[in-house]
Design an enzyme around this catalytic site. Structure first.
Site, PDB file in Angstrom:
ATOM      1  N   SER A 198      39.214  13.455  75.381  1.00 42.19           N
ATOM      2  CA  SER A 198      37.888  13.770  74.802  1.00 42.19           C
ATOM      3  C   SER A 198      36.810  12.859  75.392  1.00 42.19           C
ATOM      4  O   SER A 198      35.641  13.184  75.380  1.00 42.19           O
ATOM      5  CB  SER A 198      37.934  13.576  73.279  1.00 42.19           C
ATOM      6  N   LYS A 202      33.776   5.742  69.503  1.00 42.51           N
ATOM      7  CA  LYS A 202      33.248   4.362  69.447  1.00 42.51           C
ATOM      8  C   LYS A 202      31.741   4.272  69.633  1.00 42.51           C
ATOM      9  O   LYS A 202      31.211   3.201  69.934  1.00 42.51           O
ATOM     10  CB  LYS A 202      33.937   3.542  70.530  1.00 42.51           C
ATOM     11  N   PHE A 228      44.088   2.138  71.427  1.00 43.52           N
ATOM     12  CA  PHE A 228      42.660   2.174  71.774  1.00 43.52           C
ATOM     13  C   PHE A 228      41.996   3.460  71.289  1.00 43.52           C
ATOM     14  O   PHE A 228      40.791   3.497  71.089  1.00 43.52           O
ATOM     15  CB  PHE A 228      42.474   2.137  73.305  1.00 43.52           C
ATOM     16  N   LYS A 245      36.645   0.404  61.787  1.00 44.20           N
ATOM     17  CA  LYS A 245      37.374  -0.755  62.324  1.00 44.20           C
ATOM     18  C   LYS A 245      37.787  -1.686  61.176  1.00 44.20           C
ATOM     19  O   LYS A 245      38.894  -2.210  61.142  1.00 44.20           O
ATOM     20  CB  LYS A 245      36.517  -1.510  63.348  1.00 44.20           C
ATOM     21  N   ASP A 287      46.552  10.411  75.416  1.00 48.08           N
ATOM     22  CA  ASP A 287      45.093  10.522  75.441  1.00 48.08           C
ATOM     23  C   ASP A 287      44.744  12.002  75.230  1.00 48.08           C
ATOM     24  O   ASP A 287      45.440  12.880  75.749  1.00 48.08           O
ATOM     25  CB  ASP A 287      44.545  10.017  76.805  1.00 48.08           C
ATOM     26  N   ASN A 288      43.669  12.273  74.477  1.00 51.91           N
ATOM     27  CA  ASN A 288      43.305  13.697  74.283  1.00 51.91           C
ATOM     28  C   ASN A 288      42.175  14.114  75.226  1.00 51.91           C
ATOM     29  O   ASN A 288      41.599  15.184  75.072  1.00 51.91           O
ATOM     30  CB  ASN A 288      42.913  13.962  72.818  1.00 51.91           C
ATOM     31  N   ASN A 320      25.235   2.319  76.038  1.00 49.18           N
ATOM     32  CA  ASN A 320      25.375   0.871  76.235  1.00 49.18           C
ATOM     33  C   ASN A 320      24.513   0.374  77.397  1.00 49.18           C
ATOM     34  O   ASN A 320      24.203   1.113  78.338  1.00 49.18           O
ATOM     35  CB  ASN A 320      26.852   0.503  76.470  1.00 49.18           C
ATOM     36  N   SER A 335      36.617  -4.716  66.781  1.00 52.09           N
ATOM     37  CA  SER A 335      35.316  -4.992  67.383  1.00 52.09           C
ATOM     38  C   SER A 335      34.562  -6.058  66.596  1.00 52.09           C
ATOM     39  O   SER A 335      34.709  -6.157  65.379  1.00 52.09           O
ATOM     40  CB  SER A 335      34.501  -3.686  67.411  1.00 52.09           C
ATOM     41  N   TYR A 352      31.191   3.768  62.331  1.00 47.58           N
ATOM     42  CA  TYR A 352      32.120   3.299  63.380  1.00 47.58           C
ATOM     43  C   TYR A 352      32.665   1.926  62.994  1.00 47.58           C
ATOM     44  O   TYR A 352      33.872   1.709  62.974  1.00 47.58           O
ATOM     45  CB  TYR A 352      31.407   3.241  64.740  1.00 47.58           C
TER      46      TYR A 352
HETATM   47  C1  WQD Z   1      23.583  -4.392  73.974  1.00 49.31           C
HETATM   48  C2  WQD Z   1      22.135  -4.870  73.954  1.00 49.31           C
HETATM   49  C3  WQD Z   1      20.611  -3.365  72.883  1.00 49.31           C
HETATM   50  C4  WQD Z   1      20.887  -0.129  75.770  1.00 49.31           C
HETATM   51  C5  WQD Z   1      28.019  -1.700  70.894  1.00 49.31           C
HETATM   52  C6  WQD Z   1      28.913  -1.540  69.704  1.00 49.31           C
HETATM   53  C7  WQD Z   1      30.120  -2.410  69.863  1.00 49.31           C
HETATM   54  C8  WQD Z   1      30.795  -2.089  71.167  1.00 49.31           C
HETATM   55  C9  WQD Z   1      29.817  -2.332  72.311  1.00 49.31           C
HETATM   56  C10 WQD Z   1      32.469  -0.405  70.822  1.00 49.31           C
HETATM   57  C11 WQD Z   1      21.451  -4.595  72.626  1.00 49.31           C
HETATM   58  C12 WQD Z   1      20.279  -3.514  74.356  1.00 49.31           C
HETATM   59  C13 WQD Z   1      21.089  -1.328  75.110  1.00 49.31           C
HETATM   60  C14 WQD Z   1      19.611   0.162  76.343  1.00 49.31           C
HETATM   61  C15 WQD Z   1      18.825  -1.967  75.582  1.00 49.31           C
HETATM   62  N1  WQD Z   1      31.235  -0.746  71.174  1.00 49.31           N
HETATM   63  N2  WQD Z   1      20.064  -2.220  75.029  1.00 49.31           N
HETATM   64  N3  WQD Z   1      18.620  -0.779  76.223  1.00 49.31           N
HETATM   65  O1  WQD Z   1      25.078  -2.433  70.550  1.00 49.31           O
HETATM   66  O2  WQD Z   1      25.818  -4.764  71.283  1.00 49.31           O
HETATM   67  O3  WQD Z   1      27.545  -3.013  70.906  1.00 49.31           O
HETATM   68  O4  WQD Z   1      28.708  -1.447  72.081  1.00 49.31           O
HETATM   69  O5  WQD Z   1      33.388  -1.112  70.564  1.00 49.31           O
HETATM   70  O6  WQD Z   1      30.984  -2.142  68.784  1.00 49.31           O
HETATM   71  O7  WQD Z   1      28.218  -1.985  68.558  1.00 49.31           O
HETATM   72  O8  WQD Z   1      26.037  -2.842  72.862  1.00 49.31           O
HETATM   73  O9  WQD Z   1      25.330  -2.201  75.121  1.00 49.31           O
HETATM   74  O10 WQD Z   1      24.556  -0.782  73.150  1.00 49.31           O
HETATM   75  O11 WQD Z   1      23.572  -3.032  73.501  1.00 49.31           O
HETATM   76  O12 WQD Z   1      17.918  -2.807  75.471  1.00 49.31           O
HETATM   77  O13 WQD Z   1      19.379   1.235  76.940  1.00 49.31           O
HETATM   78  O14 WQD Z   1      21.405  -4.134  74.924  1.00 49.31           O
HETATM   79  O15 WQD Z   1      19.425  -3.348  72.100  1.00 49.31           O
HETATM   80  O16 WQD Z   1      20.573  -5.671  72.358  1.00 49.31           O
HETATM   81  P1  WQD Z   1      26.014  -3.296  71.328  1.00 49.31           P
HETATM   82  P2  WQD Z   1      24.886  -2.120  73.706  1.00 49.31           P
END
Ligand code: WQD
Length: 341
Positions: free
Chosen positions: A35, A86, A82, A155, A32-33, A201, A126, A151
């Site tokens: 980061s 991301k 991993f 993948k 792991d780096n 997220n 993903s 991103y």
């Molecule tokens: C989920 C839902 C947002 C934040 C991403 C990547 C995917 C993986 C997981 C890496 C969406 C809504 C979110 C907020 C919100 N990553 N939301 N308010 O975009 O489905 O997936 O993360 O592997 O590859 O694409 O996940 O958690 O960002 O969003 O309403 O503050 O929650 O609009 O509908 P996402 P997310």
């Protein structure tokens, strides 16, 4: 027992997978780096399993360091990869950083691994490779559309690189695991998600709002064509996801295993809306969440959730933990890391 290299093993999914590997008796070495993780995660893993994994602070973009790692470790029977950047939004702003980090690292890792007698490789992919699906639930034969972010493209390209290596290498076997939305934390609250800065997220933003680190959650749109107007995703508990990696690795280590490249969707098979996730959090925490409805977020797909039949049948794996289990563990973890030390 087999010695397994876990790259990005101090990260969110990586650390939970190291715990499950150690529980099954595998010897683990982590690259792991740091980061997007911290050395403290090693202590968390040890506190859970009693075993502190070997760790090497190597940036996989450094080809010579990767080479010298394999000169030192000639008995790696499997790799779970991993290590990658991301964040979808960041990748749009910094495409070259994403292509360099995610693609060069993969190439140098595969080149370093190539001379070893038998190579078993698990690739962290993903559901983002599917983009906006034509039909739901999504199965592994669904059309792979042009990526909607650099991103996601890394993948897609990563899977193609691995497939091309499988075509010409008789002793290289690989499985690509396409995750849906990993959430939650280990029940001990000794490891979990450590988002750097403002969480992109949904679930970490929910728990940080509830604990008082963030003022209010913005729900990105409630005018989508879904039952309650908010986007739907397949939220899978990170421990279920970690256990699937151990099963997939064991499949590759099985001498009778024939296919040398396979893909599996890892989800629960059930979609949950943003509001359903919020209500789950309120149910398990007993706290009312402060949120508002905001504008849609660019790049969001309306609804995506997995057809998990292939993983159920061929891996003999099925997600066991519920959305409430995941939200309960995420909240317990947030309370643990936010407790004044
Ligand atoms: C989920 C839902 C947002 C934040 C991403 C990547 C995917 C993986 C997981 C890496 C969406 C809504 C979110 C907020 C919100 N990553 N939301 N308010 O975009 O489905 O997936 O993360 O592997 O590859 O694409 O996940 O958690 O960002 O969003 O309403 O503050 O929650 O609009 O509908 P996402 P997310």
């Amino acid at each position: 027992m087999a010695k397994i290299l876990v790259t990005g093993g101090l990260g969110f999914i990586g650390s939970h997978t190291v715990v499950e590997l150690q529980k099954k008796g595998f010897e683990v070495v982590i690259i792991d780096n740091l980061s997007n993780s911290s050395l403290a995660v090693l202590d968390g893993i040890k506190a859970i399993t009693g075993i502190k994994p070997d760790f090497e602070n190597i940036d996989l973009k450094d080809k010579s360091l990767v080479q010298s790692f394999f000169n030192k470790h000639k008995n790696i029977q499997g790799i779970i990869h991993f290590a990658a950047s991301k964040a979808v939004g960041e990748s749009v702003q910094e495409p070259l950083m994403y292509y360099e980090n995610n693609i060069n690292s993969l190439i140098y890792l595969l080149q370093g691994y190539a001379p070893l007698e038998s190579q078993n490789f698990i690739f962290s992919s993903s559901c983002t490779v599917y983009g906006e699906p034509d039909q739901l639930p999504i199965n592994e034969d669904a059309l792979i559309k042009p990526a909607i972010s650099p991103y996601g493209n890394t993948k897609q390209i990563g899977e193609e690189i691995i497939q091309d290596v499988c075509k010409v290498s008789t002793n290289f076997n690989a499985i690509s695991l396409r995750y849906f939305n990993p959430i939650g934390a280990h029940e001990s609250a000794l490891i979990g998600e450590l988002p750097l800065g403002v969480p992109q997220n949904l679930v970490p933003f929910i728990t940080q709002t509830a604990i008082g680190k963030r003022n209010q959650l913005a729900v990105f749109g409630d005018d989508y064509p879904t039952p309650d107007g908010t986007c739907i995703r397949d939220y899978i508990h990170v421990v279920d996801l970690a256990q699937a990696h151990v099963i997939a690795l064991s499949r590759l280590l099985d001498k009778n295993h024939k296919n040398n490249f396979e893909v599996f969707n890892l989800g629960t098979g059930t979609g949950s809306s943003v509001l359903e996730v919020i209500h789950s959090f309120e149910r398990v925490s007993g706290k009312k969440l402060n949120y508002r409805i905001a504008e849609r977020r660019a790049g969001d797909v309306v609804s995506v959730f997995a057809d998990t039949k292939k993983a159920n049948l061929e891996l003999g794996w099925k997600a066991k933990l519920t959305l409430d289990d995941a939200m309960r563990s995420a909240w317990k973890w947030e309370q643990k890391i936010s407790k004044p030390s």
